[in-house]
Each structure stands twice: as C-alpha cells, then as structure tokens.
Design an enzyme around this catalytic site. Sequence first.
Site, PDB file in Angstrom:
ATOM      1  N   GLY A 210       0.838  -1.196   0.000  1.00 25.28           N
ATOM      2  CA  GLY A 210       0.000   0.000   0.000  1.00 25.28           C
ATOM      3  C   GLY A 210       0.863   1.232   0.000  1.00 25.28           C
ATOM      4  O   GLY A 210       2.086   1.170  -0.182  1.00 25.28           O
ATOM      5  N   HIS A 211       0.228   2.380   0.247  1.00 30.34           N
ATOM      6  CA  HIS A 211       0.932   3.658   0.211  1.00 30.34           C
ATOM      7  C   HIS A 211       1.119   4.261   1.598  1.00 30.34           C
ATOM      8  O   HIS A 211       1.414   5.436   1.719  1.00 30.34           O
ATOM      9  CB  HIS A 211       0.185   4.645  -0.694  1.00 30.34           C
ATOM     10  N   GLY A 212       0.913   3.452   2.635  1.00 32.52           N
ATOM     11  CA  GLY A 212       1.150   3.943   3.983  1.00 32.52           C
ATOM     12  C   GLY A 212      -0.083   4.565   4.610  1.00 32.52           C
ATOM     13  O   GLY A 212      -1.210   4.390   4.150  1.00 32.52           O
TER      14      GLY A 212
END
Length: 366
Positions: A210-212
Amino acid sequence: MAFHAAGDGETDDSKAFEETWNSACSDSGGGATVYVPAGRTFLLGEIRLQGPCKSPITVQVDGDIVAPNSLWKQKPSSLLTFYRVDNLTVDGGGQIDGRGAPWWHCYNQKKCRYRPQLVSFSFCNDLRVTNIRLKDSADKHMSLYECSQVQVHNVSIMAPGDSPNTDGITMGASNHVRISSCNIHSGDDCVSILTGTTDVNVTDVTCGPGHGISVGSLGAAHEKPVLVERITVSNCRFFNTTTGVRIKSWQGGRGIANGLLFRDLNMTEVRYPIDINQFYCPQRNCPEREGGVAITDAKFINIQGTSSRQEAIKIRCSKSVPCHGIFLDNVDLSWANHTAPTKACIENAQGSVAGTVKPQVRFRGP
C-alpha cells in the site's frame, strides 16, 4: 432469509436486504439486528440503508456478500451505503467482496470514470465496525464522511498492491475516530485522513502493500481552507509500502494541518518511511503556485526499521508556507540490503531533533 433472500451467490438479493433493513430500522423495541447468516453468499447491487432508525441497530455479517462480477455501475456509488444512521454496529466474521478486477482493468485502460466503493458511512454518529473482512473493492474499501464517535476494530482489508486507488479506510469531515488492530493490504493508502477531520487515533495497524498512512492529500485547487488536527498514529507496522507515514498537500491550497503525532512505528523496506510533501502532484505536471496548507507541530518519535531507498526521510515544504514545529526523536532508519547510510532531504522546514536520529536531519531553526 425471512425476507426471501436466496443466498446462493447468483440471485440478486438487494430487495431482501432493503426490506430487512426497513423492518429493523422501524423497530422501536430497544435494538434490532439484521442477520446475514453464515454459510451463504449474498449477491447485492447498489444498496442504500438509510436512517434515522427508531433504536440502535446491528448488522451482523456472518455470511458473505459479493458485488456483481461485472462493470455494474457507471456513476459514483457504493455497494453498501449507510446514510444518517446513528448508534449503528456492523460486526461479524463474514466477508464483503467487491470483485474489483474488471474495474481495475477498465480504469487502467482509461475507460472507467467512476468506480464503486465497497462500504460507505455518511452522517453516522456512534458507529462501530468490528471483525468484518473487506476484499477487492473496485475503489476505496471503507469511507467515513461527516461521521462522529467512530470505532473501527479488528477489520481486515485485502486487495493487490497494484489495484488502483483501493484505499483501505478513508475519512473526511469526521471527528473522534478510533482505528485499532486492523490488517490492511491495498493498492493505495492503508488509511487516509482528509480535510475537516479532527481527533483521530490510529493504533496497532499492519499496513502493506500500500501507500502507507496519510494525512491528505489536502488543499486541491479551488477547495475551501482545510483543517486537519489532533491526529495520532502509533504502534503500527509497515511492510514494503511506498511511504510509511506522510503528510501530502497541493501547491496553492489554504488552511492548516496541526497537531500530528507519529510514534512507535516499525518500517520494513518502506520506500520513504517519513514523508512530508507540499508539492503533491500525482500527474507530475502541476504548475507552480504560491501558498499552501500550513503544516505545523508534526512529531515523529520512536520510528525504527529499513527503507528501500537511500533517502529515507523527505520533508519538502514550500518557500511561501514553510513547515514549522517539525520534531524528530529516536529515529533509526537504515537502507535495506546496503551498508551505506541513509539520507534525508529537508526543504523549507523549521524544527528540532532529540535523541539519536538516523539519517541525520538538519533544520533551519526551531
């Protein structure tokens, strides 16, 4: 089943769900439960479950719910929308599957302008979402808009890392939100916190791919002044994400993001474990603009682990609205599979450090 649902995964059970909801919502006996039984699969289209209800209501999802395995909606929508329902609990060990793969392909081919979200809560106060499993949404998995006093606990969200915009939990214009003990694998932010949101606590979340966990993006063109404050992210783990914790805003925005605490975090091969970016531009062709969302009082404490790139910390702020009050304490980030030290990029930020901070960070002043 009492309202004639088939539960065979092939027959559209939307009408049965709506009739069951209407019956439960009108019950004034002190609390009603919509029961989705285990061992069955229910195919739904776009469902809007609306309040206010006459008493607290529970949706017990022990069976599975699936979206149509096709491109079934060509305007903004959600598979399940809860609208103006107070004192709502959504619980159970069942799974809600968005069957998003056809949508992801359509989006990547630039043929789908709109894609449905999986579960949306709008104007819901005193909300509890516990134990359910969300999978493969066409777009965002769970959204909270204008919700207050929310608890999301022990929720599992699963989608491939390359699935576009499949955020785990996103929230806007909401307050007093608690997210705990969740496991989120997605193709975008595991948790995103948007404008108008205050008093959020995210703890014990495992994120990756994911992107955090992100505050923003904030201040897109023509938006009203934004406000995000009192955000805490603690005791979380990140695995192979593009960023760990980040604050992202567009050039030319207005407003403030204040009182942000990121602490007790572990990073494993995260591209940019700490990221503040006042030049957010996913299309990479944005014109330069004066102004920006002011980022103040952002603390990063007890953050350990590895980055997948040498530049482990990026704090890029604008000259017209520099960042103030950035604080780092006990940060130890090494470059995975390398002996060379990590580096930090700091632009137009004022702040201070305490304890050991690796990579070394130099601010212009407090």
